[in-house]
Design a protein around this motif. Structure first.
Motif, mmCIF file in Angstrom:
data_model
loop_
_atom_site.group_PDB
_atom_site.id
_atom_site.type_symbol
_atom_site.label_atom_id
_atom_site.label_comp_id
_atom_site.label_asym_id
_atom_site.label_seq_id
_atom_site.Cartn_x
_atom_site.Cartn_y
_atom_site.Cartn_z
ATOM 1 N N PRO A 1 9.051 14.088 4.251
ATOM 2 C CA PRO A 1 9.567 15.459 4.423
ATOM 3 C C PRO A 1 11.087 15.506 4.528
ATOM 4 C CG PRO A 1 7.661 15.104 5.839
ATOM 5 C CD PRO A 1 8.029 13.764 5.286
ATOM 6 N N LEU A 2 11.666 14.588 5.287
ATOM 7 C CA LEU A 2 13.122 14.608 5.435
ATOM 8 C C LEU A 2 13.805 14.289 4.102
ATOM 9 C CD1 LEU A 2 15.437 15.016 7.384
ATOM 10 C CD2 LEU A 2 15.313 12.604 8.007
ATOM 11 N N ASP A 3 13.280 13.337 3.365
ATOM 12 C CA ASP A 3 13.865 13.005 2.067
ATOM 13 C C ASP A 3 13.780 14.188 1.102
ATOM 14 O OD1 ASP A 3 14.631 10.466 2.791
ATOM 15 O OD2 ASP A 3 12.740 9.545 2.168
ATOM 16 N N ALA A 4 12.647 14.862 1.105
ATOM 17 C CA ALA A 4 12.488 16.013 0.219
ATOM 18 C C ALA A 4 13.475 17.118 0.581
ATOM 19 C CB ALA A 4 11.044 16.533 0.291
ATOM 20 N N VAL A 5 13.621 17.353 1.870
ATOM 21 C CA VAL A 5 14.531 18.412 2.313
ATOM 22 C C VAL A 5 15.976 18.062 1.965
ATOM 23 C CG1 VAL A 5 15.557 19.384 4.401
ATOM 24 C CG2 VAL A 5 13.071 19.412 4.103
ATOM 25 N N VAL A 6 16.353 16.814 2.197
ATOM 26 C CA VAL A 6 17.725 16.399 1.904
ATOM 27 C C VAL A 6 18.022 16.539 0.419
ATOM 28 C CG1 VAL A 6 19.252 14.400 1.823
ATOM 29 C CG2 VAL A 6 17.984 14.898 3.904
ATOM 30 N N ALA A 7 17.066 16.165 -0.420
ATOM 31 C CA ALA A 7 17.274 16.280 -1.864
ATOM 32 C C ALA A 7 17.547 17.726 -2.262
ATOM 33 C CB ALA A 7 16.039 15.743 -2.610
ATOM 34 N N SER B 1 18.277 24.099 10.429
ATOM 35 C CA SER B 1 16.867 24.491 10.545
ATOM 36 C C SER B 1 15.960 23.529 9.781
ATOM 37 C CB SER B 1 16.662 25.913 10.009
ATOM 38 O OG SER B 1 17.375 26.845 10.781
ATOM 39 N N SER B 2 16.283 23.264 8.539
ATOM 40 C CA SER B 2 15.374 22.479 7.708
ATOM 41 C C SER B 2 15.340 21.020 8.138
ATOM 42 C CB SER B 2 15.762 22.593 6.236
ATOM 43 O OG SER B 2 17.095 22.173 6.035
ATOM 44 N N VAL B 3 16.469 20.480 8.548
ATOM 45 C CA VAL B 3 16.475 19.077 8.977
ATOM 46 C C VAL B 3 15.727 18.923 10.304
ATOM 47 C CG1 VAL B 3 17.934 17.191 9.782
ATOM 48 C CG2 VAL B 3 18.545 18.444 7.717
ATOM 49 N N GLU B 4 15.936 19.847 11.219
ATOM 50 C CA GLU B 4 15.189 19.798 12.476
ATOM 51 C C GLU B 4 13.696 19.963 12.208
ATOM 52 O OE1 GLU B 4 16.058 18.904 15.276
ATOM 53 O OE2 GLU B 4 18.034 19.589 15.911
ATOM 54 N N GLY B 5 13.360 20.897 11.340
ATOM 55 C CA GLY B 5 11.950 21.090 11.003
ATOM 56 C C GLY B 5 11.367 19.877 10.306
ATOM 57 N N ALA B 6 12.125 19.305 9.391
ATOM 58 C CA ALA B 6 11.632 18.129 8.662
ATOM 59 C C ALA B 6 11.425 16.956 9.604
ATOM 60 C CB ALA B 6 12.615 17.762 7.547
ATOM 61 N N THR B 7 12.269 16.841 10.617
ATOM 62 C CA THR B 7 12.101 15.770 11.598
ATOM 63 C C THR B 7 10.745 15.899 12.304
ATOM 64 O OG1 THR B 7 14.489 15.676 11.957
ATOM 65 C CG2 THR B 7 13.093 14.713 13.648
#
Lengths: 196, 196
Positions: A179-185, A162-168
DNA sequence: GGTTGACCATGACGATCGTCATAGCGACCC
DNA sequence: GGGTCGCTATGACGATCGTCATGGTCAACC
């Protein structure tokens, strides 16, 4: 001549499916016409309804399945020979590459099809659910092997997808990887504590 | 006659914007035509290009802005008078209502516009980025007031928006609330530990 | 070697798309 | 009360949409 392998169609048929998946990532389902797919794939126009009797819906169905299988294989490969964090890296890393290589113009074709599907094409909803489901299952298996409980692993897998798809999507809007970097962290921190 | 308030247009104009946002949630941007907006809003056809000289792009721009403002106000209200968890509930709860009330047929109009935008409409990308940005800022402010550090609050706000938007897509595909519930459970746990 | 069938070229179908021009309505201002 | 202007009714424009029919090519099989 065309060598036909089980489960795989003609060259031109597969090129159409791949092009459809590619174009869906940028323009969405309704925004991509058959003429676009023909032009991008170089496939012949005349054989559209020979390869896809179900028309555009069937093409989209195959494109979603193709993208689902493709990415699932990548996740599976990364999960089998790595720790818990590599599960996140494998999934997020793929989309990071898509974003950068497209200049933040492309996203996930499965997402594109999902957010546009109406009632007269329930196959598309099902195909999307299958893709999302397999990704989550593969990730959950990896998290279990790393030491997480089954219930927690399932919840975390859903959070990751969910979060990676949303961050994309947020990355496409903001035109940057923040956004993707923040989510991955955050995700790495969570998975690290969950497998202990 | 029509009472004109600053920043607000005619009745029919605003009905068109609201209908566009509503229809985008189900059929996406390319999948929604002007005729659909006219039929759904009951607005007159003849005044489309009077109210929207920029055509469909301008209508979509206003729809994204409308949805952005609307949801931001909801988040702000919940954040001002609650703890850190209420920030998550406010955001996720809205989409839960949208999903249930639509029978899992509707999602986020901002997402729909973002994943379909091409290069010839950069205004739409900017409008989407504005909406996503405001939501994140409002959530981050709430998390800061709850005790999180500014850097952590910003990262968590991005995680919340990303994962909830992504979970909403997964819910549409799976036709159930499981993904959103799983994400919310994890998010509450994270925000609880982050504000200590 | 005649026949079958997978595959493709071409062109068109009706529908719908976004867009716009024209004419007319009714309320307001001087 | 003549004129201005915001707003709407109506109808059409060319383009593009998904779809399909027809005719043809060429390799494979009996």
């Amino acid at each position: 001549m065309n060598v036909i392998i089980a489960g795989m169609g003609t060259d031109s048929r597969e090129r159409m499916v791949r092009s459809a998946a590619y174009l869906f990532r940028e323009r969405g389902y309704s925004g991509t016409g058959f003429r676009d797919v023909i032009a991008h794939s170089g496939a012949p126009r005349g054989s559209i309804y020979h390869h896809f009797p179900g028309g555009k819906v069937q093409l989209a169905e195959d494109a979603v399945r193709y993208a689902g299988d493709f990415l699932d294989a990548g996740i599976r490969a990364a999960v089998e020979g790595g720790d818990a964090a590599s599960a996140v890296d494998a999934f997020a890393g793929w989309w990071r590459g898509v974003l950068v290589k497209s200049g933040f113009r492309a996203g996930c074709p499965v997402v594109a099809v999902t957010v546009e599907s109406h009632d007269d094409a329930p196959q598309l909803v099902k195909a999307s659910a299958d893709a999302f489901g397999r990704w989550q299952d593969t990730l959950a298996t990896g998290l279990e092997n790393a030491g997480a409980s089954p219930e927690r692993a399932a919840r975390l897998a859903t959070l990751i997808v969910s979060s990676v798809e949303g961050a994309t999507i947020l990355c496409r809007a903001e035109r940057c990887l923040r956004p993707l970097d923040a989510v991955v962290a955050e995700l790495k921190e969570i998975t690290r504590t969950a497998v202990d």
